[in-house]
Design a protein around this motif. Structure first.
Motif, mmCIF file in Angstrom:
data_model
loop_
_atom_site.group_PDB
_atom_site.id
_atom_site.type_symbol
_atom_site.label_atom_id
_atom_site.label_comp_id
_atom_site.label_asym_id
_atom_site.label_seq_id
_atom_site.Cartn_x
_atom_site.Cartn_y
_atom_site.Cartn_z
ATOM 1 N N ILE A 19 -58.731 -23.939 -11.800
ATOM 2 C CA ILE A 19 -57.746 -25.004 -11.550
ATOM 3 C C ILE A 19 -56.578 -24.454 -10.747
ATOM 4 O O ILE A 19 -56.093 -25.084 -9.808
ATOM 5 C CB ILE A 19 -57.226 -25.596 -12.868
ATOM 6 N N PHE A 20 -56.117 -23.241 -11.116
ATOM 7 C CA PHE A 20 -54.985 -22.666 -10.382
ATOM 8 C C PHE A 20 -55.343 -22.480 -8.909
ATOM 9 O O PHE A 20 -54.573 -22.837 -8.022
ATOM 10 C CB PHE A 20 -54.561 -21.331 -10.995
ATOM 11 N N GLY A 21 -56.538 -21.938 -8.647
ATOM 12 C CA GLY A 21 -56.943 -21.758 -7.258
ATOM 13 C C GLY A 21 -57.014 -23.077 -6.513
ATOM 14 O O GLY A 21 -56.596 -23.173 -5.366
ATOM 15 N N LEU A 23 -55.348 -25.851 -7.137
ATOM 16 C CA LEU A 23 -54.042 -26.487 -6.924
ATOM 17 C C LEU A 23 -53.169 -25.680 -5.975
ATOM 18 O O LEU A 23 -52.381 -26.244 -5.219
ATOM 19 C CB LEU A 23 -53.322 -26.650 -8.261
ATOM 20 N N ALA A 24 -53.273 -24.342 -6.012
ATOM 21 C CA ALA A 24 -52.253 -23.533 -5.356
ATOM 22 C C ALA A 24 -52.665 -22.979 -3.999
ATOM 23 O O ALA A 24 -51.797 -22.648 -3.194
ATOM 24 C CB ALA A 24 -51.838 -22.377 -6.269
ATOM 25 N N LYS A 25 -53.969 -22.847 -3.721
ATOM 26 C CA LYS A 25 -54.343 -22.223 -2.456
ATOM 27 C C LYS A 25 -54.299 -23.248 -1.323
ATOM 28 O O LYS A 25 -54.517 -24.437 -1.528
ATOM 29 C CB LYS A 25 -55.759 -21.641 -2.560
ATOM 30 N N ARG A 26 -54.032 -22.748 -0.116
ATOM 31 C CA ARG A 26 -53.980 -23.637 1.049
ATOM 32 C C ARG A 26 -55.304 -23.679 1.789
ATOM 33 O O ARG A 26 -55.576 -24.630 2.511
ATOM 34 C CB ARG A 26 -52.903 -23.146 2.021
ATOM 35 N N ASN A 27 -56.098 -22.626 1.646
ATOM 36 C CA ASN A 27 -57.349 -22.538 2.398
ATOM 37 C C ASN A 27 -58.411 -23.411 1.746
ATOM 38 O O ASN A 27 -58.704 -23.278 0.563
ATOM 39 C CB ASN A 27 -57.793 -21.077 2.411
ATOM 40 N N VAL B 21 -59.453 -15.842 -6.523
ATOM 41 C CA VAL B 21 -58.353 -16.752 -6.235
ATOM 42 C C VAL B 21 -57.235 -16.044 -5.476
ATOM 43 O O VAL B 21 -56.590 -16.630 -4.610
ATOM 44 C CB VAL B 21 -57.844 -17.357 -7.555
ATOM 45 N N GLN B 85 -50.633 -17.863 1.951
ATOM 46 C CA GLN B 85 -51.852 -18.193 1.211
ATOM 47 C C GLN B 85 -51.675 -19.350 0.232
ATOM 48 O O GLN B 85 -52.614 -20.086 -0.022
ATOM 49 C CB GLN B 85 -52.310 -16.963 0.414
ATOM 50 N N LEU B 86 -50.483 -19.476 -0.341
ATOM 51 C CA LEU B 86 -50.288 -20.459 -1.403
ATOM 52 C C LEU B 86 -49.446 -21.622 -0.912
ATOM 53 O O LEU B 86 -48.638 -21.480 0.001
ATOM 54 C CB LEU B 86 -49.599 -19.802 -2.605
ATOM 55 N N THR B 87 -49.638 -22.789 -1.514
ATOM 56 C CA THR B 87 -48.819 -23.945 -1.155
ATOM 57 C C THR B 87 -47.400 -23.756 -1.682
ATOM 58 O O THR B 87 -47.130 -22.890 -2.506
ATOM 59 C CB THR B 87 -49.398 -25.222 -1.773
ATOM 60 N N TRP B 90 -46.778 -23.870 -5.666
ATOM 61 C CA TRP B 90 -47.624 -23.060 -6.558
ATOM 62 C C TRP B 90 -46.987 -22.721 -7.901
ATOM 63 O O TRP B 90 -47.714 -22.647 -8.888
ATOM 64 C CB TRP B 90 -48.131 -21.805 -5.855
ATOM 65 N N SER B 93 -48.009 -25.496 -10.227
ATOM 66 C CA SER B 93 -49.406 -25.462 -10.667
ATOM 67 C C SER B 93 -49.634 -24.324 -11.645
ATOM 68 O O SER B 93 -50.423 -24.466 -12.584
ATOM 69 C CB SER B 93 -50.358 -25.371 -9.476
ATOM 70 N N VAL B 97 -51.205 -24.822 -15.355
ATOM 71 C CA VAL B 97 -52.377 -24.076 -15.789
ATOM 72 C C VAL B 97 -52.066 -23.236 -17.013
ATOM 73 O O VAL B 97 -52.875 -23.143 -17.945
ATOM 74 C CB VAL B 97 -52.888 -23.206 -14.614
#
Lengths: 100, 168
Positions: A19-21, A23-27, B21, B85-87, B90, B93, B97
């Motif tokens: 879930i974290f990946g 929600l948080a990653k842009r790729n 991740v 890499q992260l929005t 983050w 989120s 989590v």
């Protein structure tokens, strides 16, 4: 005998990392990988519950989840490829044509 | 002994899921995922589900990850290595989590089941897991099995339609 809740803990940890990946990653490709992580977390829980309840239904469900995950990966990556044809960025926060 | 194997497998699964991740390079992520899938197959072996372990390796490690690698190498992601890499959201989120994980860990602690179905470990060991799963799949679950084949067919057609260039 390993207690059942160890497996459920392991499944929930993997699910939460997924879930974290997501929600948080842009790729967008890493986001698809995170979906696979979440499915794997659920699969671990289902197989463990199925084994400890001495029933086969959870394992049959896992079999179908793996089949649907294969279909989902094929469709998702086709969408990614067609997305890249129109724009060259893999970042989901730059895709906002529908925002108006 | 089983606890030792479980500890090793779960440690590797958790570390490599985090690496998937958190790594910057998408190809490295896919390779970490490969290691993680093999160890999930080990967990299935601990749970006496050897057919699912084989399917996990064949379908996930063999088909899905190759598809991912193919898509990543098809697209040029070289400038991606230096990008953010992260929005921006983050931390939010991470908080969500962490809350979910805490809830799950606390509520699942000590969870046991008293339900006993008809497939005890000894019975599965006697006729082998693959045979037991095949019997259940081809008798009680034949309709979902056929629906799964239709889903795969639709996915093949859909992937071709989505990914092919438009012909004028």
């Amino acid at each position: 005998m390993i207690p059942l809740h160890w497996y459920l803990w392991l499944g929930s940890i993997v699910f939460c990392i997924g879930i974290f990946g997501f929600l948080a990653k842009r790729n967008i490709i890493i986001m698809f990988l995170s979906i696979e992580l979440m499915l794997n977390g659920v699969n671990i829980s289902l197989v463990a519950l199925s084994h400890y309840m001495q029933d086969l239904r959870g394992e049959i469900l896992v079999f179908f989840i793996i089949a649907v995950a294969a279909a989902e990966a094929a469709i998702g990556l086709a969408i990614v490829v067609s997305l890249f044809r129109n724009r060259t960025s893999p970042h989901v926060d730059e895709i906002r044509e529908l925002k108006g | 002994m089983l606890e030792f194997f479980f500890g090793y497998l779960s440690l590797v699964i958790i570390i490599f899921s985090l690496l998937v991740v958190l790594s910057k390079n998408a190809i490295h992520s896919v390779l970490y995922m490969l290691v993680m899938f093999f160890h999930v197959a080990g967990i299935y072996l601990l749970l006496q589900a050897e057919f699912l372990a084989a399917v996990q390796i064949i379908v996930y490690a063999g088909a899905i990850l190759v598809l991912f690698l193919f898509a990543i190498m098809l697209l040029n992601l070289r400038e991606e290595l230096s990008a953010e890499q992260l929005t921006d959201g983050w931390p939010a989120s991470l908080a969500v989590v962490a809350g979910l994980l805490l809830t799950l860990m606390l509520s699942l602690g000590g969870f046991t089941t008293t339900f006993n179905g008809s497939w005890s470990p000894e019975k599965i060991k006697e006729i082998t897991f693959t045979k037991a799963l095949g019997q259940a799949l081809y008798t009680g679950y034949i309709l979902p099995f056929e629906v799964a084949s239709i889903i795969l067919l639709v996915a093949i057609v859909g992937a071709i339609v989505l990914a092919k260039r438009r012909l004028n």
